[in-house]
Design a protein around this motif. Structure first.
Motif, PDB file in Angstrom:
ATOM      1  N   THR A 116      -2.396   0.316  -1.501  1.00 57.16           N
ATOM      2  CA  THR A 116      -1.642   1.374  -2.218  1.00 57.16           C
ATOM      3  C   THR A 116      -1.998   1.546  -3.584  1.00 57.16           C
ATOM      4  O   THR A 116      -2.321   0.748  -4.354  1.00 57.16           O
ATOM      5  CB  THR A 116      -0.155   0.521  -2.289  1.00 57.16           C
ATOM      6  OG1 THR A 116       0.304   0.173  -1.089  1.00 57.16           O
ATOM      7  CG2 THR A 116       0.804   1.655  -3.012  1.00 57.16           C
ATOM      8  N   GLY A 156      -0.397  -1.090   3.152  1.00 57.64           N
ATOM      9  CA  GLY A 156      -0.499   0.021   1.994  1.00 57.64           C
ATOM     10  C   GLY A 156      -0.484   1.208   2.442  1.00 57.64           C
ATOM     11  O   GLY A 156      -0.445   1.359   3.681  1.00 57.64           O
ATOM     12  N   GLY A 157      -0.728   2.147   1.661  1.00 55.05           N
ATOM     13  CA  GLY A 157      -0.696   3.464   1.973  1.00 55.05           C
ATOM     14  C   GLY A 157      -1.798   4.162   2.208  1.00 55.05           C
ATOM     15  O   GLY A 157      -1.875   5.226   2.700  1.00 55.05           O
TER      16      GLY A 157
END
Length: 201
Positions: A116, A156-157
């Motif tokens: 992230t 996470g992204g």
């Protein structure tokens, strides 16, 4: 067309029940057009925390990977995994690079990252700085950007899968002092998990 991938991280809580899942999911997913890139094998979590087992399943497209996961027969089999293990599972669009040639016929090595990013502008020098170092170890970016969807758990992204000619090459690239210097930028402006794992034979 870029390939698609199911990426999974699994901790088995009931090994006997999980064997039934493996016996059923493997022919099913292969019948839906998948092939294992990573399945078990030695692994090292070098940053963050992760489950114990790691898989990467390749399909002809992102849509094919999603369809395989959502296939009713697979979802029925997945109930066994849900009862016998904890999992984080996602699908990701590939970067459309050819895999490297294995070193001496050994299985490929992979770096799997889920991060992230907190400050995209400050993170940018990491993205441009790490690539030449990784390429020096024979890296090919299997997943980097593109569509992604987390289906189970929390990841996470930003998701990256890098293939190397061997597990040893993946470890050497990650531990290279030049990479570690650039990685300090990533650590300052993101958080997540990075796993080094041996590919399927």
């Amino acid at each position: 067309m870029p390939k698609g991938y199911i990426i999974g991280h699994i901790t088995v809580n009931d090994p006997e029940a999980y064997k039934e899942y493996v016996a059923k999911d493997t022919p099913l997913l292969m019948g839906l057009g998948g092939r294992f890139l990573v399945r078990g094998g030695q692994a090292e979590v070098v940053e963050g925390a992760a489950e114990d087992r790691h898989i990467v399943f390749e399909f002809d497209s992102f849509e094919a990977a999603k369809a395989a996961y959502h296939d009713p027969d697979y979802q029925e089999v997945a109930k066994i995994r849900h009862a016998s293990a904890s999992s984080t599972i996602m699908v990701a669009e590939g970067n459309d690079e050819d895999l490297p040639d294995p070193a001496g016929g050994t299985p490929l090595g992979y770096l799997i990252a889920h991060v992230t990013v907190h400050d995209p502008e400050a993170y940018r020098p990491y993205v441009t700085g790490n690539t030449p170092i990784m390429r020096g170890y024979g890296a090919r970016y299997v997943v980097r950007g593109g569509q992604a969807e987390v289906l189970e758990g929390d990841l996470g992204g930003r998701h990256v899968v890098i293939a190397y000619p061997s597990f040893e090459a993946a470890r050497a690239a990650y531990h290279d002092p030049a990479y570690q210097e650039v990685a300090a930028i990533r650590r300052d402006f993101s958080e997540g998990t990075i796993i080094l794992v041996e590919g399927a034979a």
